[in-house]
Structures are given as structure tokens and as C-alpha cells.
Write a protein that holds these residues in place. Structure first.
Motif, short mmCIF file in Angstrom:
data_model
loop_
_atom_site.label_atom_id
_atom_site.label_comp_id
_atom_site.label_asym_id
_atom_site.label_seq_id
_atom_site.Cartn_x
_atom_site.Cartn_y
_atom_site.Cartn_z
N ALA A 134 -9.18 17.52 -63.40
CA ALA A 134 -10.64 17.54 -63.40
C ALA A 134 -11.21 17.60 -64.82
O ALA A 134 -12.40 17.34 -65.02
N ILE A 135 -10.37 17.96 -65.79
CA ILE A 135 -10.81 17.96 -67.18
C ILE A 135 -10.70 16.54 -67.70
O ILE A 135 -9.63 15.93 -67.65
N PRO A 136 -11.80 15.95 -68.19
CA PRO A 136 -11.74 14.57 -68.66
C PRO A 136 -10.64 14.36 -69.69
O PRO A 136 -10.47 15.17 -70.61
N GLU A 137 -9.89 13.29 -69.53
CA GLU A 137 -8.76 13.02 -70.41
C GLU A 137 -9.20 12.92 -71.87
O GLU A 137 -8.47 13.35 -72.77
N GLU A 138 -10.39 12.41 -72.10
CA GLU A 138 -10.85 12.25 -73.48
C GLU A 138 -11.12 13.59 -74.15
O GLU A 138 -11.24 13.67 -75.38
N ASP A 139 -11.23 14.66 -73.36
CA ASP A 139 -11.47 15.99 -73.92
C ASP A 139 -10.17 16.75 -74.19
O ASP A 139 -10.21 17.89 -74.65
N ARG A 140 -9.02 16.12 -73.92
CA ARG A 140 -7.75 16.84 -74.00
C ARG A 140 -6.85 16.27 -75.10
O ARG A 140 -6.93 15.08 -75.42
N PRO A 141 -5.98 17.11 -75.68
CA PRO A 141 -5.03 16.61 -76.69
C PRO A 141 -4.03 15.65 -76.04
O PRO A 141 -3.75 15.73 -74.84
N GLU A 142 -3.47 14.78 -76.85
CA GLU A 142 -2.42 13.90 -76.36
C GLU A 142 -1.11 14.66 -76.23
O GLU A 142 -0.85 15.63 -76.94
N ARG A 143 -0.29 14.22 -75.31
CA ARG A 143 1.08 14.74 -75.20
C ARG A 143 1.96 13.90 -76.11
O ARG A 143 2.03 12.68 -75.97
N THR A 144 2.63 14.54 -77.07
CA THR A 144 3.35 13.79 -78.09
C THR A 144 4.86 13.82 -77.93
O THR A 144 5.57 13.13 -78.67
N ASN A 145 5.37 14.61 -77.00
CA ASN A 145 6.82 14.68 -76.80
C ASN A 145 7.09 15.22 -75.40
O ASN A 145 6.18 15.39 -74.60
N GLN A 146 8.37 15.49 -75.10
CA GLN A 146 8.75 15.94 -73.76
C GLN A 146 8.93 17.45 -73.67
O GLN A 146 9.52 17.96 -72.71
N ALA A 147 8.48 18.20 -74.68
CA ALA A 147 8.47 19.66 -74.57
C ALA A 147 7.49 20.06 -73.47
O ALA A 147 6.63 19.27 -73.06
N ALA B 277 -14.13 34.30 -67.63
CA ALA B 277 -15.24 34.86 -66.88
C ALA B 277 -16.32 33.81 -66.63
O ALA B 277 -16.95 33.79 -65.57
N TRP B 278 -16.56 32.93 -67.59
CA TRP B 278 -17.64 31.96 -67.48
C TRP B 278 -17.24 30.68 -66.76
O TRP B 278 -18.07 30.07 -66.09
N GLY B 279 -15.99 30.27 -66.91
CA GLY B 279 -15.60 28.97 -66.36
C GLY B 279 -14.22 28.92 -65.77
O GLY B 279 -13.69 27.83 -65.52
N GLY B 280 -13.62 30.10 -65.53
CA GLY B 280 -12.33 30.13 -64.86
C GLY B 280 -11.20 29.51 -65.67
O GLY B 280 -11.26 29.42 -66.90
N VAL B 281 -10.18 29.07 -64.96
CA VAL B 281 -8.98 28.56 -65.60
C VAL B 281 -9.25 27.30 -66.41
O VAL B 281 -8.74 27.13 -67.53
N ASN B 282 -10.06 26.39 -65.89
CA ASN B 282 -10.27 25.14 -66.61
C ASN B 282 -10.97 25.33 -67.95
O ASN B 282 -10.63 24.68 -68.94
N LEU B 283 -11.95 26.25 -68.03
CA LEU B 283 -12.58 26.52 -69.32
C LEU B 283 -11.60 27.24 -70.24
O LEU B 283 -11.62 27.04 -71.47
N THR B 284 -10.74 28.07 -69.67
CA THR B 284 -9.69 28.71 -70.47
C THR B 284 -8.77 27.67 -71.08
O THR B 284 -8.41 27.73 -72.26
N VAL B 285 -8.37 26.68 -70.28
CA VAL B 285 -7.52 25.60 -70.79
C VAL B 285 -8.24 24.82 -71.88
O VAL B 285 -7.67 24.53 -72.94
N ARG B 286 -9.49 24.49 -71.63
CA ARG B 286 -10.27 23.77 -72.66
C ARG B 286 -10.30 24.56 -73.96
O ARG B 286 -10.17 24.00 -75.06
N THR B 287 -10.51 25.87 -73.84
CA THR B 287 -10.61 26.72 -75.03
C THR B 287 -9.30 26.74 -75.81
O THR B 287 -9.29 26.61 -77.04
N ILE B 288 -8.20 26.90 -75.10
CA ILE B 288 -6.90 26.93 -75.78
C ILE B 288 -6.56 25.58 -76.38
O ILE B 288 -6.07 25.49 -77.52
N GLU B 289 -6.80 24.52 -75.64
CA GLU B 289 -6.49 23.19 -76.17
C GLU B 289 -7.36 22.87 -77.39
O GLU B 289 -6.89 22.23 -78.34
N ASN B 290 -8.62 23.30 -77.37
CA ASN B 290 -9.49 23.09 -78.54
C ASN B 290 -9.01 23.90 -79.73
O ASN B 290 -9.03 23.43 -80.87
N LEU B 291 -8.56 25.13 -79.48
CA LEU B 291 -8.11 26.02 -80.55
C LEU B 291 -6.82 25.54 -81.18
O LEU B 291 -6.65 25.58 -82.40
#
Length: 379
Positions: free
Chosen positions: A78-91, A160-174
Motif C-alpha cells: 500500500a506504500i507507493p513504490e516511488e516513496d520507497r528505497p530500491e532493493r539493491t541485493n538479496q540481503a 501512534a499517528w499512522g501505525g506500521v506503514n508510517l513507521t516503515v516510511r519513517t525508517i526507510e526515509n531515515l
């Protein structure tokens, strides 16, 4: 000085070879990979892998049934692909979340009490658990589905504000690290997991903060019945283990001591599963599989069985723990926080160790990062 906090040498079994969306083996096997609360992410994977390795048809059937019945509460697609980092390896990168929601409380008030980014290297012979302090002051990116977003605040506000998906967005952005899978466990679930193992042994750290030091040395819980835990090895059931690893005010290190104790609990859970006969007794094993599945929520692509087959060679000593590099505690945004960077909008300039760690995770070179950044045991 930037601190890493926590031990580099810890334990908890995680995946060899990867998981779906990350490791090649799982990606070929089925729809998903593994994960769970700052405290047993790989529990399902471990028991399922033992079942696959010869636990018997009844256990194998239970593992498959468990996989089908998992609560798939999170849709990372549900998180738009353009908002997410690329996967660069098989880790494989797993996000382990422990919610502080407890029975009888409003779930909307829950925050992420524990968050660990588990990185399993591409070769499948090492894993790294990076704790993210809940008070880390970070940017919480825009999310149209969140109550609040596009602002700076403590990290656990994202949950608290956006559940797991906002948590994922936050970590991926960081971090720039692509999260492959989620496992969340609540406090009640953790108790059930520990009890299914027959308890765990934890080495209790004595309180050292002013006003909390005891004689004999130990720590008195500030919760519930104020249980006293004497310093040293303690055999604990689920309620006791949960109570102990929630304590933080009694320690000069505060939340960092608490994170280290939660890491210790991961080790204890995995070691208990391996040493207490749980994995060689069909009744105990099926009970553990069932209790673990009831304790967790996962993402829609998680597959416990196929991932587990890729986990069976790893043991507790294969997991290295650390804490997100930070600049200590201080004040930002008008509140007391863990300072990630002097300039929150430009962390590259004031927290190079964190920046280099996330680069190492992205490039699957965490072992090289640890060698280049030896932990000072005196910190």
C-alpha cells in the motif's frame, strides 16, 4: 561523542539465505519471509525450520496450518513504490515491532515500545539487530492515511499517528534501507511465547540510578506488584520476563538499558528453544508454534514455512546487536529526546557514524562497518 549503545555480541536466531523479497531461497519458495517484536522475530521461523528438518508430519502440518492462519495485518504494497528505497541485493531486512498496547487499553493510544531492524546478510551466515530508540528525534514523512505526518518528532510517534506503514516510511526515509517484512507482537503475546518455552533465564542488571539502588543489589519493578529481581541469573516466566525488560527509570542509561535487556530476552528466548527440549519434543514444539502464531501480526507477503527453511543453520551467536548511533540525549522540538543529529534536517553533517551504518546495511557490509567502528566498552 556519538554512541552506539548496547552490545555488539548478542543472540537470537535469524535467517540464513534470506527471505521472500530479500533472500533468494524464500523468494523462489513462496510468497514471503519472516519477522517479529523486538523479542522473537524469528520464533516462528525457528520452530518451522525444525519441523521441516524432521519434527514429524504432525509438526510439519501444524507449521503449515500456522502459516495459513497468521494475522496478516500489514500491507506494505500500500506504500507507493516511488516513496520507497530500491532493493539493491538479496540481503533480508526485517522490521521487528513491539507494540505497547495492552489488553483493556485503547489500541489507538499504542506506540511502538520496541523497534529493531534485523538485517540478515546475503550469504545467510550473519544477522544484525539494530535497535531504534523510541525517543529518537527524526523526520516523520508525509502519509495521506496518517493522523499527523510531514513533521519532526520522536520516532515512536509515527506508530501512534499512522501505525506500521508510517513507521516503515519513517525508517526507510531515515536509513534508505528497504524493509522486506514486518512482525509485530504485543505484550500479552510475548508472555505466551515465553511460557510456551517453559520460561527463560535472564541475567538481571542491578539498578544504579539515584533513588532506586537496593540492598541486596537488584531492581524493583515500578509496575504491578513491584516484583523484586535480584541481580544475576533469574529463571522467569512470561509475566516476569516482560516486567523486567520494561524497566528503565531505575537505570542511569534509562531507555538504553531497557533496549539492551530486550535484546537479552531475544537471546534467552532462542537459547531456551534450543536447549530446553522444545525442538525435540513434538507436543512442546506444536504448542510453541501455536502460541507464537497467536502472538504476532505479519505483513501480507510473510511466509513462515518457506522462510524457516532458510533459517535452520543460524543460532543465537550468529546475531550481533547494536543501537542506532546517536548524539546522546538533549532537547529538540521543545521536548527531551534522543538526539539523532544536531541539525535534524541534515544528519549527514552531524552524525556520520549513523549515515555510514545505514550505508553498510544497504550495501550488505555491516561486518566491515563494525570492524571500522569498534565499540568502546567504557562508554
Amino acid at each position: 561523542m556519538t554512541q552506539y549503545g548496547s552490545n555488539y555480541r548478542g543472540s537470537a536466531s535469524v535467517p540464513p539465505g534470506g527471505g521472500s523479497g530479500g533472500g533468494a531461497g524464500v523468494a523462489q519458495a513462496a510468497a514471503g519471509g519472516p519477522t517479529r517484536r523486538g523479542l522473537i522475530g524469528s520464533g516462528i521461523g525457528l520452530v518451522a525450520s525444525i519441523a521441516a528438518a524432521g519434527g514429524g508430519f504432525a509438526v510439519w502440518s501444524t507449521a503449515n496450518s500456522t502459516n495459513e492462519d497468521l494475522d496478516r495485518a500489514f500491507d506494505l504494497d500500500a506504500i507507493p513504490e516511488e516513496d520507497r528505497p530500491e532493493r539493491t541485493n538479496q540481503a533480508l531486512n526485517l522490521l521487528v515491532i513491539g507494540s505497547d498496547h495492552r489488553e483493556g487499553n485503547d489500541e489507538s493510544d499504542a506506540r511502538s515500545d520496541t523497534t529493531i531492524l534485523m538485517h540478515v546478510n546475503e550469504d545467510g551466515n550473519a544477522a544484525y539487530g539494530i535497535s531504534i530508540p523510541r525517543d529518537l528525534y527524526v523526520y516523520i514523512p508525509e502519509d495521506p492515511d496518517a493522523e499527523v505526518s510531514d513533521t519532526f518528532d520522536k520516532f515512536n510517534a509515527a506508530y501512534a499517528w499512522g501505525g506500521v506503514n508510517l513507521t516503515v516510511r519513517t525508517i526507510e526515509n531515515l536509513t534508505g534501507v528497504r524493509i522486506d517484512h514486518i512482525i509485530e507482537i504485543d505484550f500479552n503475546g510475548l508472555v505466551a511465547v515465553v511460557d510456551a518455552l517453559g520460561g527463560v533465564t535472564l541475567d538481571v542488571q542491578a539498578a544504579d540510578a539515584d533513588g532506586y539502588i537496593t540492598d541486596p543489589p537488584g531492581v524493583e519493578s515500578i509496575h504491578g506488584e513491584h516484583t523484586f529481581f535480584e541481580a544475576g541469573p533469574n529463571q522467569m516466566d512470561g509475566e516476569q520476563a516482560l516486567d523486567y525488560v520494561r524497566q528503565r527509570y531505575q537505570y542511569n542509561e534509562g531507555d538504553f538499558a531497557r533496549m539492551r535487556h530486550q535484546q537479552d530476552l531475544i537471546k534467552a528466548i532462542m537459547d531456551s528453544a534450543l536447549s530446553a527440549g522444545v525442538l525435540t519434543n513434538e507436543d512442546k514444539l506444536t504448542s510453541f508454534i501455536s502460541s507464537t502464531s497467536d502472538a504476532v501480526k505479519v505483513d501480507t507477503n510473510f511466509n513462515a514455512v518457506s522462510t524457516a527453511i532458510n533459517l535452520m543453520d543460524m543460532r543465537s551467536d550468529d546475531l550481533v546487536f547494536m543501537t542506532t548511533p546517536h548524539l546522546g540525549t538533549g532537547e529538540q522540538g521543545g521536548q527531551s529526546v534522543v538526539v539523532y543529529a544536531e541539525d535534524p534536517e541534515n544528519p549527514e553533517g552531524s552524525n556520520p557514524e549513523a549515515v555510514s551504518l545505514w550505508e553498510a546495511v544497504r550495501d550488505d557490509k555491516v561486518a566491515d562497518w563494525i570492524e571500522a567502528n569498534p565499540k568502546d566498552e567504557e562508554e
